[in-house]
Design an enzyme around this catalytic site. Structure first.
Site, PDB file in Angstrom:
ATOM      1  N   GLY A  46      47.838  63.922   8.219  1.00 55.28           N
ATOM      2  CA  GLY A  46      47.807  64.492   6.867  1.00 55.28           C
ATOM      3  C   GLY A  46      46.769  63.785   6.012  1.00 55.28           C
ATOM      4  O   GLY A  46      46.634  62.570   6.078  1.00 55.28           O
ATOM      5  N   ARG A  95      45.883  67.514  12.975  1.00 56.03           N
ATOM      6  CA  ARG A  95      46.925  66.910  13.818  1.00 56.03           C
ATOM      7  C   ARG A  95      46.656  67.489  15.204  1.00 56.03           C
ATOM      8  O   ARG A  95      47.060  68.608  15.504  1.00 56.03           O
ATOM      9  CB  ARG A  95      48.317  67.299  13.323  1.00 56.03           C
ATOM     10  N   ASP A 135      51.189  57.004  11.227  1.00 50.35           N
ATOM     11  CA  ASP A 135      51.803  56.478  12.457  1.00 50.35           C
ATOM     12  C   ASP A 135      51.521  57.344  13.689  1.00 50.35           C
ATOM     13  O   ASP A 135      51.319  56.824  14.790  1.00 50.35           O
ATOM     14  CB  ASP A 135      53.311  56.242  12.266  1.00 50.35           C
ATOM     15  N   THR A 170      48.073  57.545   4.410  1.00 54.07           N
ATOM     16  CA  THR A 170      49.172  58.515   4.282  1.00 54.07           C
ATOM     17  C   THR A 170      49.841  58.316   2.928  1.00 54.07           C
ATOM     18  O   THR A 170      49.992  57.175   2.483  1.00 54.07           O
ATOM     19  CB  THR A 170      50.234  58.371   5.397  1.00 54.07           C
ATOM     20  N   ASP A 194      52.848  58.708   2.391  1.00 56.81           N
ATOM     21  CA  ASP A 194      54.263  58.345   2.587  1.00 56.81           C
ATOM     22  C   ASP A 194      54.580  56.851   2.447  1.00 56.81           C
ATOM     23  O   ASP A 194      55.734  56.481   2.257  1.00 56.81           O
ATOM     24  CB  ASP A 194      54.740  58.793   3.974  1.00 56.81           C
ATOM     25  N   ASP A 223      54.755  54.748   4.808  1.00 58.20           N
ATOM     26  CA  ASP A 223      55.774  54.466   5.840  1.00 58.20           C
ATOM     27  C   ASP A 223      55.204  53.698   7.032  1.00 58.20           C
ATOM     28  O   ASP A 223      55.681  53.848   8.150  1.00 58.20           O
ATOM     29  CB  ASP A 223      56.406  55.783   6.320  1.00 58.20           C
ATOM     30  N   MET A 238      57.596  64.573  -1.205  1.00 56.21           N
ATOM     31  CA  MET A 238      57.308  64.359   0.211  1.00 56.21           C
ATOM     32  C   MET A 238      57.847  63.013   0.703  1.00 56.21           C
ATOM     33  O   MET A 238      58.188  62.142  -0.098  1.00 56.21           O
ATOM     34  CB  MET A 238      55.813  64.474   0.473  1.00 56.21           C
ATOM     35  N   ARG A 257      58.804  62.398   4.866  1.00 58.45           N
ATOM     36  CA  ARG A 257      59.639  62.892   5.969  1.00 58.45           C
ATOM     37  C   ARG A 257      60.709  61.885   6.357  1.00 58.45           C
ATOM     38  O   ARG A 257      61.877  62.205   6.471  1.00 58.45           O
ATOM     39  CB  ARG A 257      58.741  63.126   7.178  1.00 58.45           C
ATOM     40  N   ARG A 298      49.466  65.680  -2.181  1.00 59.67           N
ATOM     41  CA  ARG A 298      48.432  65.156  -1.285  1.00 59.67           C
ATOM     42  C   ARG A 298      47.033  65.296  -1.889  1.00 59.67           C
ATOM     43  O   ARG A 298      46.069  64.751  -1.348  1.00 59.67           O
ATOM     44  CB  ARG A 298      48.497  65.895   0.056  1.00 59.67           C
TER      45      ARG A 298
HETATM   46  O1  F6P Z   1      52.808  62.433   6.448  1.00 59.67           O
HETATM   47  C1  F6P Z   1      52.384  62.923   5.234  1.00 59.67           C
HETATM   48  C2  F6P Z   1      53.078  64.204   4.882  1.00 59.67           C
HETATM   49  O2  F6P Z   1      52.544  64.646   3.676  1.00 59.67           O
HETATM   50  C3  F6P Z   1      54.612  64.114   4.810  1.00 59.67           C
HETATM   51  O3  F6P Z   1      55.069  63.567   3.608  1.00 59.67           O
HETATM   52  C4  F6P Z   1      55.006  65.552   5.010  1.00 59.67           C
HETATM   53  O4  F6P Z   1      56.292  65.638   5.545  1.00 59.67           O
HETATM   54  C5  F6P Z   1      53.991  66.048   5.989  1.00 59.67           C
HETATM   55  O5  F6P Z   1      52.861  65.203   5.856  1.00 59.67           O
HETATM   56  C6  F6P Z   1      53.574  67.474   5.821  1.00 59.67           C
HETATM   57  O6  F6P Z   1      52.710  67.785   6.856  1.00 59.67           O
HETATM   58  P1  F6P Z   1      51.749  69.053   6.992  1.00 59.67           P
HETATM   59  O7  F6P Z   1      50.374  68.566   6.792  1.00 59.67           O
HETATM   60  O8  F6P Z   1      51.939  69.506   8.382  1.00 59.67           O
HETATM   61  O9  F6P Z   1      52.161  70.049   5.969  1.00 59.67           O
END
Ligand code: F6P
Length: 327
Positions: A14, A75, A106, A129, A131, A133, A173, A175, A260
């Site tokens: 992300g 991804r 991660d 990220t 997050d 995390d 956000m 996860r 984001r």
């Molecule tokens: O890992 C970052 C993040 O923004 C999370 O908080 C969220 O769950 C996920 O990515 C969303 O992913 P996508 O880019 O697949 O919408």
């Protein structure tokens, strides 16, 4: 020790505000150290497809203030296959790239660890990220900007919540981590904060909201982390609250991907710049298989295996503060 003449840089997973500032720092640190720098587009997808471009100090002008990542990100499912990783390695060899810097979360570091084991190719990572995390760093690139975005949004929600005497559930956000919810919740003065690391249970939430109402609160903000157990279906939770607390009129706001985007905060720009320079310093010291992080305001490196362990520890002090100030 391996002489590094050429490095590749990519962003993966992300996107997060500040990734551009990180790329800029890596590119300019390469120029400073007489290393050629190759930008790899669309993360590991672009690495497998050979989507490369030579970057110089001017290629990264006017991007320190821009959100997203100009190298784009993905991804990559292909990189999860042995065939995809073999192709990636061949492309690196054909381009005479000696080492890589990857900016991601991660999932990115887990993929990279396998690649290093298979091909013994030097790679250093930067935590990117929203997050926050990742283990081994106090902050990830993009987290601070996301917090500011959330707080700004909740401030606006508070105006309308107050005007209508409503309860708002605001989904943020995160996860697997409640960092955004907990910190933005405190910053925005939320009544309750629901995070994945702690399941307070629906009944306790109802009790607490009922107490708030009795204590004279006319409106309430409940911040719900997307990974939270009881808020998993935030619309279902809203219905449950309305059924059990007739005095509340409930509305839901899912902040989603606006968290984001946007221009990175000064904190994220400085963090990304420090980590970007730190990544090239680490590669020149012969380090590989590590993530560059910031701990107690010092640039450090930690093995990828540690970084991806995650941290499910709840910050008890923050929880206590949140509880006290929401009375
Ligand atoms: O890992 C970052 C993040 O923004 C999370 O908080 C969220 O769950 C996920 O990515 C969303 O992913 P996508 O880019 O697949 O919408």
């Amino acid at each position: 020790m391996l002489k590094i003449n050429k490095i590749g840089i990519l962003t993966s997973g992300g996107d997060a505000p500040g990734m551009n500032a990180g790329i800029r720092a890596v590119v300019r640190s390469c120029v400073y150290n007489n290393i050629e720098c190759i930008g790899i587009y669309r993360g590991f997808e672009g690495l497998i497809e050979g989507d490369f471009e030579k970057l110089n100090a001017r290629s990264v002008k006017n991007i320190i203030n821009r959100g997203g990542t100009f190298l784009k990100t993905a991804r990559s499912k292909k990189f999860m296959t042995a065939k995809g990783r073999k192709k990636a390695f061949e492309n690196l060899k054909n381009e005479s790239i000696d080492a890589m810097v990857v900016i991601g979360g991660d999932g990115t570091f887990a993929g990279v660890s396998i690649f290093i084991k298979e091909f013994n190719f030097p790679i250093v990572g930067l935590p990117g990220t929203i997050d926050n995390d990742i283990n081994g760093t106090d902050y990830t690139i993009g987290y601070d900007t996301a917090l500011n975005t959330v707080v700004e949004a909740i401030d606006k929600i508070r105006d309308t919540a107050n005007s209508h005497n409503r309860l708002f559930l605001v989904e943020v956000m995160g996860r697997d981590a409640g960092d955004i919810a907990l910190n933005a919740g405190i910053g925005a003065g939320a009544e309750e904060i629901l995070i994945p690391e702690q399941n307070m249970g629906r009944e306790r939430l109802i009790e607490s909201l009922s107490r708030s109402k009795k204590s004279g609160k006319s409106s309430s903000i409940v911040v719900v982390s997307e990974g939270d157990q009881i808020g998993k279906n935030i619309f279902g939770l809203a219905k449950y609250i309305e059924e059990n607390l007739k005095e509340y009129e409930v509305r839901v706001t899912v902040l989603g991907h606006i968290q984001r985007g946007g221009s990175p905060s000064c904190f994220d720009r400085v963090l990304a710049s420090r980590l970007g320079v730190g990544a090239i310093d680490a590669l020149l010291r012969g380090e590989t298989n590590v993530m560059i992080g910031i701990v107690h305001n010092k640039v450090t490196s930690v093995p990828f295996s540690e970084a991806i362990k995650g941290s499910n520890a709840i910050d008890e002090e923050l929880i206590r503060v949140a509880d006290i100030i929401s009375i």
